[in-house]
Design a protein around this motif. Structure first.
Motif, short mmCIF file in Angstrom:
data_model
loop_
_atom_site.label_atom_id
_atom_site.label_comp_id
_atom_site.label_asym_id
_atom_site.label_seq_id
_atom_site.Cartn_x
_atom_site.Cartn_y
_atom_site.Cartn_z
N TYR A 73 0.80 -1.71 -0.25
CA TYR A 73 0.11 0.16 -0.09
C TYR A 73 0.89 1.17 0.25
CZ TYR A 73 -3.93 -2.91 1.86
OH TYR A 73 -4.66 -4.17 1.39
N ARG A 74 0.05 2.43 -0.30
CA ARG A 74 0.85 3.96 0.21
C ARG A 74 -0.23 4.38 -0.11
NH1 ARG A 74 1.52 5.34 -6.63
NH2 ARG A 74 0.25 5.66 -7.22
N GLN A 75 0.63 5.55 1.01
CA GLN A 75 0.08 6.59 1.75
C GLN A 75 0.62 8.13 0.80
OE1 GLN A 75 -1.46 6.77 5.76
NE2 GLN A 75 -2.77 8.08 5.04
N PRO A 88 0.81 12.39 1.58
CA PRO A 88 0.48 13.21 2.37
C PRO A 88 -0.84 13.97 2.19
CG PRO A 88 2.74 13.34 2.01
CD PRO A 88 2.37 12.76 0.71
N GLY A 89 -1.51 13.77 3.19
CA GLY A 89 -3.09 14.34 3.02
C GLY A 89 -4.18 13.65 2.03
N LYS A 90 -3.89 12.22 1.58
CA LYS A 90 -4.70 11.05 0.88
C LYS A 90 -4.59 9.58 1.43
CE LYS A 90 -2.99 12.98 -3.68
NZ LYS A 90 -2.53 12.47 -5.18
N GLN A 91 -5.71 9.21 1.61
CA GLN A 91 -5.52 7.67 2.09
C GLN A 91 -5.08 6.59 1.69
OE1 GLN A 91 -9.93 7.28 1.38
NE2 GLN A 91 -10.45 7.74 3.14
N ARG A 92 -4.90 5.48 2.25
CA ARG A 92 -4.11 5.39 2.23
C ARG A 92 -4.72 3.75 1.52
NH1 ARG A 92 -1.30 2.17 6.95
NH2 ARG A 92 -3.37 2.17 8.03
N GLU A 93 -3.78 3.77 0.35
CA GLU A 93 -3.98 2.37 -1.28
C GLU A 93 -3.41 1.60 -1.58
OE1 GLU A 93 -4.17 4.69 -5.24
OE2 GLU A 93 -1.96 5.46 -4.75
N ASP A 139 4.66 8.89 -7.71
CA ASP A 139 4.68 7.74 -6.42
C ASP A 139 5.42 8.31 -4.89
OD1 ASP A 139 5.35 6.74 -9.89
OD2 ASP A 139 3.84 6.34 -8.73
N THR A 140 5.65 9.46 -5.42
CA THR A 140 5.86 9.67 -3.81
C THR A 140 4.87 9.34 -2.69
OG1 THR A 140 7.31 11.58 -4.34
CG2 THR A 140 7.11 11.40 -2.41
N ALA A 141 5.21 8.82 -1.54
CA ALA A 141 4.47 8.72 -0.91
C ALA A 141 5.60 7.46 0.44
CB ALA A 141 3.31 7.62 -1.29
N VAL A 142 4.26 7.07 1.43
CA VAL A 142 5.54 6.17 2.50
C VAL A 142 4.56 4.36 2.33
CG1 VAL A 142 5.46 5.12 4.91
CG2 VAL A 142 5.60 8.01 4.63
N TYR A 143 5.24 4.29 1.40
CA TYR A 143 5.02 2.44 1.10
C TYR A 143 5.42 1.64 2.76
CZ TYR A 143 5.19 4.09 -3.40
OH TYR A 143 4.14 4.79 -4.53
N GLY A 196 6.57 1.93 7.81
CA GLY A 196 6.46 2.26 5.75
C GLY A 196 7.81 2.36 6.14
N THR A 197 7.99 2.34 4.82
CA THR A 197 9.51 2.93 4.14
C THR A 197 9.04 4.20 3.01
OG1 THR A 197 11.17 2.61 2.83
CG2 THR A 197 9.11 1.13 2.13
N LEU A 198 9.42 5.34 3.14
CA LEU A 198 9.19 6.35 2.52
C LEU A 198 9.79 5.95 1.06
CD1 LEU A 198 8.24 9.53 2.63
CD2 LEU A 198 10.45 10.17 3.20
N VAL A 199 9.24 6.57 0.26
CA VAL A 199 9.74 6.66 -1.22
C VAL A 199 9.24 8.29 -1.79
CG1 VAL A 199 9.80 5.58 -4.01
CG2 VAL A 199 9.53 4.25 -2.26
N THR A 200 10.41 8.73 -2.20
CA THR A 200 10.32 10.56 -2.64
C THR A 200 11.05 10.72 -3.71
OG1 THR A 200 10.88 10.95 -0.15
CG2 THR A 200 11.22 12.54 -2.46
N VAL A 201 10.04 10.96 -5.04
CA VAL A 201 11.02 10.86 -6.18
C VAL A 201 10.72 12.25 -6.57
CG1 VAL A 201 10.03 10.27 -8.67
CG2 VAL A 201 9.40 8.42 -6.45
N SER A 202 11.70 12.62 -6.70
CA SER A 202 12.23 14.38 -7.49
C SER A 202 12.10 14.17 -8.70
CB SER A 202 13.06 15.01 -6.79
OG SER A 202 14.10 13.98 -7.93
#
Length: 122
Positions: free
Chosen positions: A37-39, A41-46, A89-93, A115-121
């Motif tokens: 899953y990923r979440q 900022p400001g969005k629901q986990r999907e 795709d930036t989110a906590v997975y 979780g593990t944070l993924v940040t895509v610049s």
């Protein structure tokens, strides 16, 4: 109680790749289905992707063709290979595990790792 430990996140440029890992332990039931899953900022986990012990896979439309889920049944470990990453795709997975795939499709079981944070610049 099931323990879940996610790893592999980081900072990557758009178009890059990452591979996430999730190790599970402490389960008193047979883990048939595992998922990511990923979440954001400001969005629901999907639910992003799920896989059964038989190898059936299911992906969210937004990641289909870019992400690949796989698992090692003997180790109760699940992986997520993420290619062609986009800033969105930036989110906590997070990963989750259940007996039934529908349990993951309904939001997952009531235990989560950090979780593990993924940040895509861009």
């Amino acid at each position: 109680q099931v323990q879940l430990v996610e790893s592999g996140g980081g900072l990557v440029q758009a178009g890059g790749s990452l591979r996430l890992n999730c190790a599970t332990s402490g389960s008193s039931f047979s883990i048939n289905s595992m998922g990511w899953y990923r979440q954001a900022p400001g969005k629901q986990r999907e639910l992003v992707a799920a896989i059964t012990s038989g190898g059936y896979t299911n992906y969210a439309a937004s990641v289909k063709g870019r992400f690949t889920i796989s698992r090692d049944n003997a180790k109760n470990t699940v992986y997520l290979q993420m290619n062609s990453l986009k800033p969105e795709d930036t989110a906590v997975y997070y990963c989750n595990a259940a007996q039934l795939l529908i349990q993951l499709e309904r939001g997952g079981m009531d235990y989560w790792g950090k979780g593990t944070l993924v940040t895509v610049s861009s």
